[in-house]
Scaffold this motif. Structure first.
Motif, short mmCIF file in Angstrom:
data_model
loop_
_atom_site.label_atom_id
_atom_site.label_comp_id
_atom_site.label_asym_id
_atom_site.label_seq_id
_atom_site.Cartn_x
_atom_site.Cartn_y
_atom_site.Cartn_z
N TRP A 210 -42.17 11.03 39.83
CA TRP A 210 -40.78 10.99 39.39
C TRP A 210 -40.45 12.17 38.47
O TRP A 210 -39.43 12.83 38.63
CB TRP A 210 -40.53 9.66 38.67
CG TRP A 210 -39.11 9.43 38.23
CD1 TRP A 210 -38.08 8.94 38.97
CD2 TRP A 210 -38.57 9.66 36.91
NE1 TRP A 210 -36.93 8.85 38.22
CE2 TRP A 210 -37.20 9.29 36.95
CE3 TRP A 210 -39.11 10.13 35.72
CZ2 TRP A 210 -36.38 9.38 35.83
CZ3 TRP A 210 -38.29 10.24 34.61
CH2 TRP A 210 -36.94 9.86 34.67
N LEU A 211 -41.34 12.44 37.52
CA LEU A 211 -41.12 13.56 36.60
C LEU A 211 -41.08 14.89 37.34
O LEU A 211 -40.27 15.77 37.04
CB LEU A 211 -42.21 13.59 35.53
CG LEU A 211 -42.14 12.50 34.45
CD1 LEU A 211 -43.37 12.58 33.56
CD2 LEU A 211 -40.86 12.63 33.63
N LEU A 212 -41.97 15.05 38.31
CA LEU A 212 -41.98 16.29 39.09
C LEU A 212 -40.67 16.47 39.82
O LEU A 212 -40.10 17.58 39.84
CB LEU A 212 -43.15 16.26 40.08
CG LEU A 212 -43.47 17.56 40.83
CD1 LEU A 212 -43.74 18.70 39.86
CD2 LEU A 212 -44.65 17.34 41.77
N ALA A 213 -40.17 15.39 40.42
CA ALA A 213 -38.87 15.46 41.11
C ALA A 213 -37.75 15.79 40.13
O ALA A 213 -36.85 16.58 40.45
CB ALA A 213 -38.59 14.13 41.82
N SER B 177 -38.30 7.00 47.96
CA SER B 177 -39.55 7.76 47.99
C SER B 177 -39.38 9.01 48.84
O SER B 177 -39.88 10.10 48.49
CB SER B 177 -40.69 6.90 48.54
OG SER B 177 -40.89 5.75 47.73
N TRP B 178 -38.69 8.87 49.96
CA TRP B 178 -38.39 10.01 50.83
C TRP B 178 -37.58 11.06 50.08
O TRP B 178 -37.85 12.26 50.17
CB TRP B 178 -37.64 9.50 52.05
CG TRP B 178 -37.14 10.54 53.00
CD1 TRP B 178 -35.89 11.11 53.03
CD2 TRP B 178 -37.87 11.16 54.06
NE1 TRP B 178 -35.80 12.02 54.05
CE2 TRP B 178 -37.00 12.08 54.69
CE3 TRP B 178 -39.17 11.02 54.54
CZ2 TRP B 178 -37.39 12.85 55.78
CZ3 TRP B 178 -39.56 11.79 55.62
CH2 TRP B 178 -38.69 12.68 56.23
N THR B 179 -36.59 10.61 49.31
CA THR B 179 -35.73 11.54 48.58
C THR B 179 -36.48 12.23 47.46
O THR B 179 -36.27 13.42 47.19
CB THR B 179 -34.50 10.80 48.03
OG1 THR B 179 -33.85 10.11 49.11
CG2 THR B 179 -33.51 11.75 47.40
N LEU B 180 -37.37 11.48 46.78
CA LEU B 180 -38.21 12.12 45.76
C LEU B 180 -39.09 13.20 46.38
O LEU B 180 -39.26 14.28 45.80
CB LEU B 180 -39.09 11.08 45.06
CG LEU B 180 -38.60 10.60 43.68
CD1 LEU B 180 -37.29 9.82 43.82
CD2 LEU B 180 -39.66 9.74 43.01
N ALA B 181 -39.66 12.92 47.54
CA ALA B 181 -40.49 13.92 48.22
C ALA B 181 -39.67 15.15 48.57
O ALA B 181 -40.13 16.29 48.42
CB ALA B 181 -41.10 13.32 49.49
N ARG B 182 -38.43 14.95 49.01
CA ARG B 182 -37.55 16.08 49.32
C ARG B 182 -37.28 16.91 48.06
O ARG B 182 -37.27 18.14 48.10
CB ARG B 182 -36.23 15.58 49.89
CG ARG B 182 -36.31 15.05 51.31
CD ARG B 182 -34.92 14.62 51.80
NE ARG B 182 -33.98 15.71 51.61
CZ ARG B 182 -32.72 15.55 51.15
NH1 ARG B 182 -32.28 14.33 50.83
NH2 ARG B 182 -31.93 16.59 51.01
N ALA B 183 -37.04 16.22 46.94
CA ALA B 183 -36.78 16.93 45.69
C ALA B 183 -37.99 17.75 45.27
O ALA B 183 -37.85 18.89 44.81
CB ALA B 183 -36.41 15.93 44.59
N VAL C 60 -43.52 17.97 58.36
CA VAL C 60 -44.80 17.28 58.21
C VAL C 60 -45.08 16.97 56.75
O VAL C 60 -45.54 15.88 56.40
CB VAL C 60 -45.95 18.12 58.79
CG1 VAL C 60 -47.30 17.46 58.52
CG2 VAL C 60 -45.75 18.34 60.29
N ALA C 61 -44.78 17.93 55.87
CA ALA C 61 -45.09 17.77 54.44
C ALA C 61 -44.29 16.63 53.81
O ALA C 61 -44.82 15.88 52.98
CB ALA C 61 -44.82 19.07 53.69
N THR C 62 -43.03 16.48 54.19
CA THR C 62 -42.20 15.43 53.58
C THR C 62 -42.73 14.03 53.87
O THR C 62 -42.86 13.21 52.95
CB THR C 62 -40.74 15.57 54.01
OG1 THR C 62 -40.30 16.91 53.80
CG2 THR C 62 -39.84 14.63 53.22
N PRO C 63 -43.06 13.70 55.13
CA PRO C 63 -43.66 12.38 55.39
C PRO C 63 -44.97 12.16 54.64
O PRO C 63 -45.25 11.05 54.15
CB PRO C 63 -43.88 12.38 56.90
CG PRO C 63 -42.87 13.32 57.44
CD PRO C 63 -42.77 14.41 56.40
#
Length: 291
Positions: free
Chosen positions: A278-281, A125-131, A146-149
Motif C-alpha cells: 500500500w505504501l509503495l502504491a 489489489s489490481w489497482t494497487l499493482a497498476r499504481a 504479465v507483470a500486473t497479474p
C-alpha cells in the motif's frame, strides 16, 4: 478511443467521482464498524462486500469502460467460484474444507458473499499493482500484461494471510478438515489462492490489451482506491487492540491455538506485507502527480 466513448466518459465523470468518494469512505466505515461492533459476518461482510462491489464497478468503468469491467467481474466470479467448488469437492487447489452457514446463502457450495468480496478486494489489489508498476492508462502494454497479474496476485494473497486464520479457526466461517500449520490453515491454501487470482487476472489482462480506452481523468483517480484499501491494513490492528477475548481454540486436527497469538501474528503479517504494498502504491502515485 471513439468520440462517443469520450463523451460518455466525460459526462459520467461528474457523478462517478463523488460516488466513488462515498463508496470508498463507506467501505472503510463498514469494515471498521464490523470489527468494533463484532457484527455477524452475514451483516458486516455484506456491508463491506456491497460497498467494494459498487466501488470496483464504478472505478473500473472509468478505467476500462462498462464492457471491460463487466468482463473483469465475470472472469473473477466465474473462475473463483469454479476453483472454490472444485476444492470443496476434491481438495484442489486450496485443500480440504467446507463453508458453514455463518455467511448466509450459497451458490452451489460457496456463500454468495464470497463473490463480491473476491471482486472488490481483487479489483483494489489490481489497482494497487497498476499504481506500483506505473500503468497510468490501463492499457497493459508490453510486460505489464504479465507483470500486473503477478504483482496483483501477491497483494491479494498477502491480504488473505491476515484474515484466513481469524475467519476460519476463530469464527468458523469455513472449516479446514485437517487443520494446518498457519493457525489451523493449510500451507496449500495460499498457493491455491495465488493460482486462482492469477488465472482470472491473467485472463483479464489478455482481454484488456485489446481495449482502446485509457481511463478518464476523474479527480482523485488513485487516492480513492488507496483509501478504500486502507481498511484492510487497519482492521486487523483494531481487532488486536480492542478484542480482549482470551482463551484458545482447537482446530479439526486437534491442535490448540491461542486467540491472542492468532490476532497478533496476523496483524504483524499485515503490517509487513499488506502495508508495504500500500505504501509503495501511495509513494509512487504521489511522485507521479508531482511530476
Amino acid at each position: 478511443m471513439s468520440t462517443s466513448q469520450t463523451t460518455h466518459r466525460v459526462a459520467g465523470a461528474s457523478w462517478i467521482s463523488p460516488a466513488l468518494w462515498v463508496l470508498a469512505i463507506a467501505s472503510v466505515v463498514s469494515h471498521f464498524t464490523a470489527v468494533l461492533l463484532h457484527l455477524p459476518q452475514a451483516v458486516g461482510g455484506a456491508m463491506l462486500a456491497l460497498s467494494l462491489l459498487l466501488f470496483g464497478l464504478l472505478h473500473g468503468a472509468s478505467t476500462y469502460g462498462w464492457r471491460g469491467i463487466l468482463f473483469f467481474i465475470v472472469a473473477c466470479l466465474g473462475i473463483s467460484n469454479a476453483f472454490e467448488n472444485l476444492s470443496i469437492v476434491t481438495g484442489f487447489p486450496f485443500g480440504a474444507y467446507h463453508y458453514t452457514d455463518a455467511m448466509g446463502p450459497k451458490l452451489f457450495l460457496v456463500p454468495l458473499l464470497i463473490g463480491p468480496a473476491y471482486f472488490g478486494v481483487g479489483y483494489l489489489s489490481w489497482t494497487l499493482a497498476r499504481a506500483i508498476l506505473g500503468d497510468v492508462s490501463g492499457k497493459l502494454r508490453g510486460v505489464l500484461s504479465v507483470a500486473t497479474p503477478v504483482i496483483a496476485s501477491f497483494i491479494m494473497v498477502s491480504w488473505d494471510l491476515t484474515i484466513d486464520p481469524m475467519m476460519s479457526t476463530i469464527t468458523g466461517n469455513w472449516v479446514w478438515h485437517h487443520g494446518g500449520d498457519y493457525f489451523g490453515v493449510p500451507f496449500v491454501n495460499f498457493l491455491g489462492w495465488y493460482l486462482t487470482v492469477y488465472v482470472f487476472y491473467q485472463v483479464f489482462a489478455l482481454y484488456a490489451r485489446r481495449l482502446d480506452s485509457p481511463h478518464s481523468e476523474i479527480p482523485g483517480y488513485w487516492i480513492k482506491p488507496l483509501l478504500a484499501y486502507s481498511s484492510m491494513i487497519v482492521a486487523p490492528v483494531l481487532s488486536l487492540l480492542l478484542d480482549t477475548q482470551a482463551g484458545s481454540v482447537t482446530d479439526p486436527a486437534g491442535t490448540v491455538w491461542q486467540l491472542h497469538d492468532i490476532r497478533a501474528v496476523t496483524t504483524l503479517v499485515g503490517l509487513f506485507t499488506v502495508l508495504p504494498f500500500w505504501l509503495l502504491a501511495v509513494f509512487l502515485s504521489v511522485r507521479r502527480v508531482r511530476e
